[in-house]
Design an enzyme around this catalytic site. Structure first.
Site, PDB file in Angstrom:
ATOM      1  N   ASN A   1       0.863  -1.179   0.000  1.00 36.76           N
ATOM      2  CA  ASN A   1       0.000   0.000   0.000  1.00 36.76           C
ATOM      3  C   ASN A   1       0.898   1.226   0.000  1.00 36.76           C
ATOM      4  OD1 ASN A   1      -1.854   1.997   0.376  1.00 36.76           O
ATOM      5  ND2 ASN A   1      -2.515   1.363   2.427  1.00 36.76           N
TER       6      ASN A   1
ATOM      7  N   LYS B   1       0.036   4.203  -0.431  1.00 35.88           N
ATOM      8  CA  LYS B   1      -0.689   5.367   0.117  1.00 35.88           C
ATOM      9  C   LYS B   1      -0.513   6.585  -0.811  1.00 35.88           C
ATOM     10  CE  LYS B   1      -0.413   3.280   4.643  1.00 35.88           C
ATOM     11  NZ  LYS B   1      -0.324   3.416   6.089  1.00 35.88           N
TER      12      LYS B   1
ATOM     13  N   HIS C   1      -9.855   1.357   4.962  1.00 40.24           N
ATOM     14  CA  HIS C   1      -8.580   1.569   5.657  1.00 40.24           C
ATOM     15  C   HIS C   1      -8.789   2.568   6.798  1.00 40.24           C
ATOM     16  CE1 HIS C   1      -4.422   2.636   6.445  1.00 40.24           C
ATOM     17  NE2 HIS C   1      -4.079   1.544   5.782  1.00 40.24           N
TER      18      HIS C   1
ATOM     19  N   GLU D   1      -7.114   4.933   7.823  1.00 41.03           N
ATOM     20  CA  GLU D   1      -6.842   6.340   7.500  1.00 41.03           C
ATOM     21  C   GLU D   1      -8.058   6.985   6.846  1.00 41.03           C
ATOM     22  OE1 GLU D   1      -3.228   5.490   5.409  1.00 41.03           O
ATOM     23  OE2 GLU D   1      -2.198   5.123   7.310  1.00 41.03           O
TER      24      GLU D   1
ATOM     25  N   GLU E   1      -5.523  -4.536  10.923  1.00 46.00           N
ATOM     26  CA  GLU E   1      -4.515  -3.497  11.106  1.00 46.00           C
ATOM     27  C   GLU E   1      -4.870  -2.664  12.342  1.00 46.00           C
ATOM     28  OE1 GLU E   1      -2.313  -2.252   7.262  1.00 46.00           O
ATOM     29  OE2 GLU E   1      -4.215  -1.212   7.257  1.00 46.00           O
TER      30      GLU E   1
ATOM     31  N   GLY F   1       2.327   2.757  10.878  1.00 46.30           N
ATOM     32  CA  GLY F   1       3.312   3.830  10.727  1.00 46.30           C
ATOM     33  C   GLY F   1       3.997   4.250  12.017  1.00 46.30           C
TER      34      GLY F   1
ATOM     35  N   SER G   1       3.218  -1.540  10.573  1.00 41.74           N
ATOM     36  CA  SER G   1       4.668  -1.497  10.847  1.00 41.74           C
ATOM     37  C   SER G   1       5.387  -2.807  10.549  1.00 41.74           C
ATOM     38  CB  SER G   1       4.926  -1.074  12.303  1.00 41.74           C
ATOM     39  OG  SER G   1       4.525   0.261  12.500  1.00 41.74           O
TER      40      SER G   1
END
Ligand code: 13P
Length: 251
Positions: A9, A11, A95, A97, A167, A173, A214
């Site tokens: 991904n 992003k 996701h 985010e 996730e 991250g 991560s």
């Protein structure tokens, strides 16, 4: 059981030129691998270019988002029908985010999952708890809700494939990795929820459960004991082919 899957991904990273260079590196280093599904999910604006670049390799293309209608007055959105048309096979849906910054709800995520399947695209349904949720002891409830809502009215049939990506948002991250034993426990929970929704053969043959947050070469070894682990969804470490290759080699 379908073969392992590794999803890069990317992003909203990299310029178009950098994306093209990275795609070429992926093709050179990983483009001949056939016993694992390797999916590149670049930014939406680069999808057509990427489709052209990787088209003659075994790498596959995924989108990072989709809308739930094929066409109409939905300014700024991306049609699942067109994603299919340009050669996408996978779509990341829900996701964290997007849930956090774009206010995507479970209902919207569910419509997107349905739109993917209707267009012969494989949804990568992302679920995961926040740090606060975990601290409040609500992890299992939240994951169960995200899963049940995300799959509402989704009847997996025949060859329809689904990927569930666990996730934890606090691991994304951050360099923090979830404890593999806890991931194993959560995977069992996810599988049990799926078994309650679908026939066992469908769960065994059509669904893959993967981990993200991560993930890199230094921490994947801890995941080797997790029987249900079918792959990884990788952000940061997928932006360098060398780092991603280490993860591919491990699985
Ligand atoms: P990182 O690997 O950078 O933590 O990102 C994970 C992720 O969000 C993949 O979708």
């Amino acid at each position: 059981m379908p073969q392992p899957i590794l999803i890069a991904n990317w992003k909203m990273n990299l310029s178009l030129k950098e994306l093209e260079n990275l795609a070429n590196d992926f093709k050179k280093e990983l483009g001949g691998i056939q016993d694992k599904d390797i999916i590149i999910c670049p930014s939406t604006v680069s999808l057509i270019t990427m489709a052209g670049l990787i088209g003659d390799s075994y790498l596959q293309l995924g989108a990072q988002n989709v809308f739930w209608q094929d066409s109409g007055a939905y300014t700024g959105e991306t049609s699942p029908m067109i994603l299919k048309e340009i050669g996408c096979r996978y779509v990341i849906v829900g996701h964290s985010e997007r849930r956090q910054y774009l206010n995507e709800t479970d209902e919207m995520v569910n419509k997107k999952v349905q739109a993917c399947l209707a267009n012969n695209l494989m949804p990568i349904l992302c679920i995961g708890e926040t740090r606060e949720t975990r601290q409040e002891g609500q992890t299992d409830n939240v994951l169960h809700r995200q899963l049940i809502s995300g799959l509402d009215s989704v009847n997996l049939i025949d060859q329809e494939q689904l990927i569930i990506a666990y996730e934890p948002t606090w691991a994304i991250g951050s360099g923090l990795i979830a404890d593999p034993e806890e991931v194993e426990r959560v995977f069992a929970l996810i599988r049990q929820t799926l078994v309650n929704l679908y026939p066992l053969t469908i769960v065994n043959n059509n669904v893959r459960i993967i981990y993200g947050g991560s993930v890199d070469a230094s921490n994947i070894a801890g995941f080797s004991e997790i029987e249900l682990l079918a792959g990884f969804l990788v952000g940061g470490a997928s932006l360098e082919v060398g780092k991603f290759k280490e993860i591919v080699k491990f699985l």
